[in-house]
Design an enzyme around this catalytic site. Structure first.
Site, PDB file in Angstrom:
ATOM      1  N   ARG A  56      -3.624   1.111  10.790  1.00 48.88           N
ATOM      2  CA  ARG A  56      -4.665   0.656  12.139  1.00 48.88           C
ATOM      3  C   ARG A  56      -3.797   1.938  13.266  1.00 48.88           C
ATOM      4  O   ARG A  56      -3.226   2.343  13.281  1.00 48.88           O
ATOM      5  CB  ARG A  56      -3.858   0.134  12.686  1.00 48.88           C
ATOM      6  CG  ARG A  56      -4.268  -1.138  11.908  1.00 48.88           C
ATOM      7  CD  ARG A  56      -5.401  -2.175  11.956  1.00 48.88           C
ATOM      8  NE  ARG A  56      -6.278  -3.269  11.539  1.00 48.88           N
ATOM      9  CZ  ARG A  56      -6.698  -3.212   9.967  1.00 48.88           C
ATOM     10  NH1 ARG A  56      -6.506  -2.084   9.463  1.00 48.88           N
ATOM     11  NH2 ARG A  56      -6.780  -4.513   9.290  1.00 48.88           N
TER      12      ARG A  56
ATOM     13  N   HIS B 177     -13.406   3.843   8.855  1.00 43.80           N
ATOM     14  CA  HIS B 177     -12.367   3.084   8.798  1.00 43.80           C
ATOM     15  C   HIS B 177     -13.225   2.273   6.914  1.00 43.80           C
ATOM     16  O   HIS B 177     -13.433   1.387   6.264  1.00 43.80           O
ATOM     17  CB  HIS B 177     -12.639   1.586   9.189  1.00 43.80           C
ATOM     18  CG  HIS B 177     -11.295   0.705   9.226  1.00 43.80           C
ATOM     19  ND1 HIS B 177     -11.091   0.155   9.956  1.00 43.80           N
ATOM     20  CD2 HIS B 177     -11.081   0.187   8.138  1.00 43.80           C
ATOM     21  CE1 HIS B 177     -10.275  -0.900   9.902  1.00 43.80           C
ATOM     22  NE2 HIS B 177     -10.324  -0.345   8.781  1.00 43.80           N
TER      23      HIS B 177
ATOM     24  N   ILE C 295       0.800  -1.128   0.113  1.00 40.67           N
ATOM     25  CA  ILE C 295      -0.329  -0.475   0.292  1.00 40.67           C
ATOM     26  C   ILE C 295       1.247   1.147  -0.030  1.00 40.67           C
ATOM     27  O   ILE C 295       0.594   2.222  -0.838  1.00 40.67           O
ATOM     28  CB  ILE C 295      -1.057  -0.036   1.342  1.00 40.67           C
ATOM     29  CG1 ILE C 295      -2.267  -1.404   0.369  1.00 40.67           C
ATOM     30  CG2 ILE C 295      -1.592   1.211   0.903  1.00 40.67           C
ATOM     31  CD1 ILE C 295      -2.779  -1.694   2.162  1.00 40.67           C
TER      32      ILE C 295
ATOM     33  N   GLU D 163     -11.975   1.517  17.831  1.00 43.33           N
ATOM     34  CA  GLU D 163     -13.107   1.037  16.494  1.00 43.33           C
ATOM     35  C   GLU D 163     -14.038   0.145  17.788  1.00 43.33           C
ATOM     36  O   GLU D 163     -14.060  -0.469  17.999  1.00 43.33           O
ATOM     37  CB  GLU D 163     -12.241   1.395  15.315  1.00 43.33           C
ATOM     38  CG  GLU D 163     -11.794   2.041  15.101  1.00 43.33           C
ATOM     39  CD  GLU D 163     -11.553   0.816  13.732  1.00 43.33           C
ATOM     40  OE1 GLU D 163     -12.210   0.665  12.874  1.00 43.33           O
ATOM     41  OE2 GLU D 163     -10.474   1.811  12.785  1.00 43.33           O
TER      42      GLU D 163
END
Ligand code: 8YV
Length: 327
Positions: free
Chosen positions: A244, A291, A162, A273
């Protein structure tokens, strides 16, 4: 398992209709129709009876859940790339395989990170709020001024798939790409990405205009972005997190943004979360997303395909292609 019998699969959440239909076609699959995340007790009862559990990031598959697993449970086929919510070592100790869905969400997640990298300095969400509030009274030379992105230094923390996909986009937008990683990527990849390696995270953070967090969450990266490292950033610094929440000390970030120690943030993930630090909620210089960095129709279908391929591989007697080892 009796070879004529379809494996029993428990999926902890509702999945897109096409994935659902294929799962029930291929396997003896049960999906969570009302989509409320499973409690720890529901997870324990699922692992007692299933051959395969398909969890998501909202399930905490800890040592207690693994301890409750029956001898039938062969595979935990996570619907998602990150597996920090699964105690992989405990699963392996019971000969339970863990797989994930890498690759298929890389480009979508990078697009979303890039969207935040553009939207925070250009104040996109603040501009939308102002327009809807009826405050657009016609063009002015000084209205909603942001900062130019081109030419700025972007520091990517974690140059995996990523991180690299973000680097490619950032270079195309004229950003200067820098990165910190446990080790530098190979020289040809570094050249292709036009990226500069910083072995020392503290020095990189002090020298960047924008920081993007793209490393996995592990015990080593917990609160990697600490109060001290935030304090080292320049006052015009912006931080974007699509990895995260646990990687950033969220209370320290809220304080740094509130005091003007740094200029802005774009967050898609949070430490606890779905809770968000209350100090972040009222700040105008923060974009808060729920998210959704990988949330495209296409990626959800491809994530479902990867889950099914891993299950089929196991029951056809092959190695699962996306096995995950303990960090
Ligand atoms: C997923 C993610 O949607 O894949 C990941 O690691 O963070 C998300 O993009 C989520 O994990 C689903 O389980």
């Amino acid at each position: 398992m009796d070879s004529d019998k379809k494996p029993n699969i428990i999926v902890t959440r509702r999945l897109p209709d096409a994935v659902h239909a294929r799962l029930v076609d291929l396997f003896d699959a049960t999906l969570n129709a009302n989509d409320t995340p499973f409690s720890q007790e529901q997870l324990k009862s699922a692992v007692k009876t299933a051959d395969v559990l398909v969890p998501t990031v909202t399930d905490k598959i800890d040592a207690d859940v693994i301890a409750a697993a029956g001898s039938r449970l062969k595979l935990i086929a996570n619907f998602g790339a990150g597996t920090d919510h699964i105690d992989i070592a405990a699963a392996h100790a019971k000969n339970i395989i863990v797989t994930n869905t890498p690759g298929v969400l890389t480009e979508d997640t990078a697009d979303f990170a890039m969207a935040l990298i553009l939207a925070v300095p250009r104040r996109l969400v603040a501009a939308d709020r102002l327009t809807r509030a009826g405050e657009f009274k016609g063009w002015t030379p000084t209205g909603i001024l942001g900062h130019r992105v081109r030419g700025k230094k972007l520091g990517i923390v974690g140059m995996g798939r990523i991180g690299q996909a973000i680097a490619r986009r950032a270079h195309a937008f004229g950003l200067k790409v820098h990165y910190h990683n446990r080790a530098p990527v190979s020289p040809p990849i570094e050249d292709a990405l036009h990226a500069t390696y910083w072995p020392d995270l503290d020095s990189m953070m002090a020298n960047m205009d924008i920081i993007s967090i793209n490393c996995p969450s592990t015990p080593q990266t917990h609160h990697l972005i600490s109060a001290e490292r935030l304090a080292a950033m320049p006052a015009h610094g912006v931080i974007v997190n699509t990895s995260r929440g646990e990687i950033i000390d969220e209370a320290a970030l809220a304080a740094a943004l509130a005091s003007g120690q740094i200029a802005g943030a774009g967050l898609d993930v949070y430490e606890n979360e779905p809770k968000i630090h209350p100090g972040l909620l009222g700040l105008p210089n923060v974009i808060l997303a729920p998210h959704i960095a990988s949330a495209t129709h296409e990626s959800r279908l491809e994530m479902g395909e990867k889950v099914m391929i891993n299950i089929r591989a196991l029951y056809d007697g092959h190695r699962c292609p996306d096995r995950v080892l303990p960090p």
